[in-house]
Write an enzyme that holds these catalytic residues in place. Structure first.
Site, PDB file in Angstrom:
ATOM      1  N   VAL A   1      46.254  33.464  38.352  1.00  0.00           N
ATOM      2  CA  VAL A   1      45.954  34.895  38.454  1.00  0.00           C
ATOM      3  C   VAL A   1      45.009  35.285  37.327  1.00  0.00           C
ATOM      4  O   VAL A   1      44.998  34.675  36.264  1.00  0.00           O
ATOM      5  CB  VAL A   1      47.223  35.776  38.376  1.00  0.00           C
ATOM      6  CG1 VAL A   1      48.104  35.553  39.579  1.00  0.00           C
ATOM      7  CG2 VAL A   1      47.988  35.526  37.090  1.00  0.00           C
ATOM      8  N   SER A   2      44.203  36.298  37.576  1.00  0.00           N
ATOM      9  CA  SER A   2      43.344  36.857  36.540  1.00  0.00           C
ATOM     10  C   SER A   2      43.869  38.248  36.203  1.00  0.00           C
ATOM     11  O   SER A   2      44.819  38.734  36.820  1.00  0.00           O
ATOM     12  CB  SER A   2      41.897  36.950  37.044  1.00  0.00           C
ATOM     13  OG  SER A   2      41.817  37.848  38.128  1.00  0.00           O
TER      14      SER A   2
END
Length: 204
Positions: free
Chosen positions: A10-11
């Site tokens: 995830v960012s």
């Protein structure tokens, strides 16, 4: 039968909900919760320690499972190289959703794997051709008199692409680069791995 090993990433912009969504998809596909590796990218630095650990854990017969294709590769080149490496190691690959679901246990999935392998080979050949052309151009312009032949970033890239290929003759490569065998091996290992002297030239 090998293990199903999952990878999620995830960012900052994704948020925790996307992480939960990825994990749920992997668990529903049969991946054990203890076999899921995670990465959290933030800002410009895309730390992939989770992916590195995941890749190291994979063995022949295992299958890497990701939620979407863009979770695995930071760019197209990295994606192609990673998938090609999995193929060579006998590791399966499964993408659960997105516009490009892949499962190498199916005929279509095997075809996709073959395409990735072909793209990786194409990229290596392009690098090799561009580097050779650059070296030939440099020789045509002439060398500065009295300078000792040395490795350059371009020569190191060519050596990386060529070393480890079964058809590569080291003596011919040294002649093409204009360096001694000792100089070559001081910079690049037999399988194309960069050594300390090369890292000083191309950077870390």
């Amino acid at each position: 039968m090998g293990e199903l090993i999952g990878y999620v990433r995830v960012s900052k912009s994704d948020g925790s909900q996307v992480l939960d969504l990825q994990k749920d998809a992997l668990l529903n596909s049969g991946v054990d919760a203890s076999m899921v590796y995670e990465d959290f990218a933030s800002g410009k630095k895309d730390d992939r320690s989770g992916l590195e650990s995941c890749i190291k854990a994979l063995r022949s017969g295992d299958t890497l499972v990701v939620w979407k294709l863009d979770r695995l590769g930071r760019d197209l080149r990295h994606l192609v190289t990673t998938v090609d490496d999995l193929h060579k190691r006998g590791v399966g690959f499964r993408v659960l959703s997105g516009q490009t679901p892949i499962d190498t246990s199916t005929a279509q999935g095997k075809l996709m794997f073959g395409i990735f392998a072909s793209l990786a080979e194409f990229e290596r050949e392009l690098i090799r051709e561009r580097t050779i052309a650059g070296l030939q151009s440099a020789r045509a312009r002439g060398r500065v008199g009295g300078r000792k032949p040395r490795m350059t970033p371009a020569k190191i890239r060519l050596a990386q692409a060529a070393m480890g290929q079964t058809e590569t003759v080291v003596a011919d490569l040294c002649k093409e680069l204009g360096v001694s065998r000792q100089t070559l091996y001081r910079h690049v290992g037999p399988q194309g791995d960069l050594r300390a002297d090369a890292m000083k030239i191309v950077g870390d």
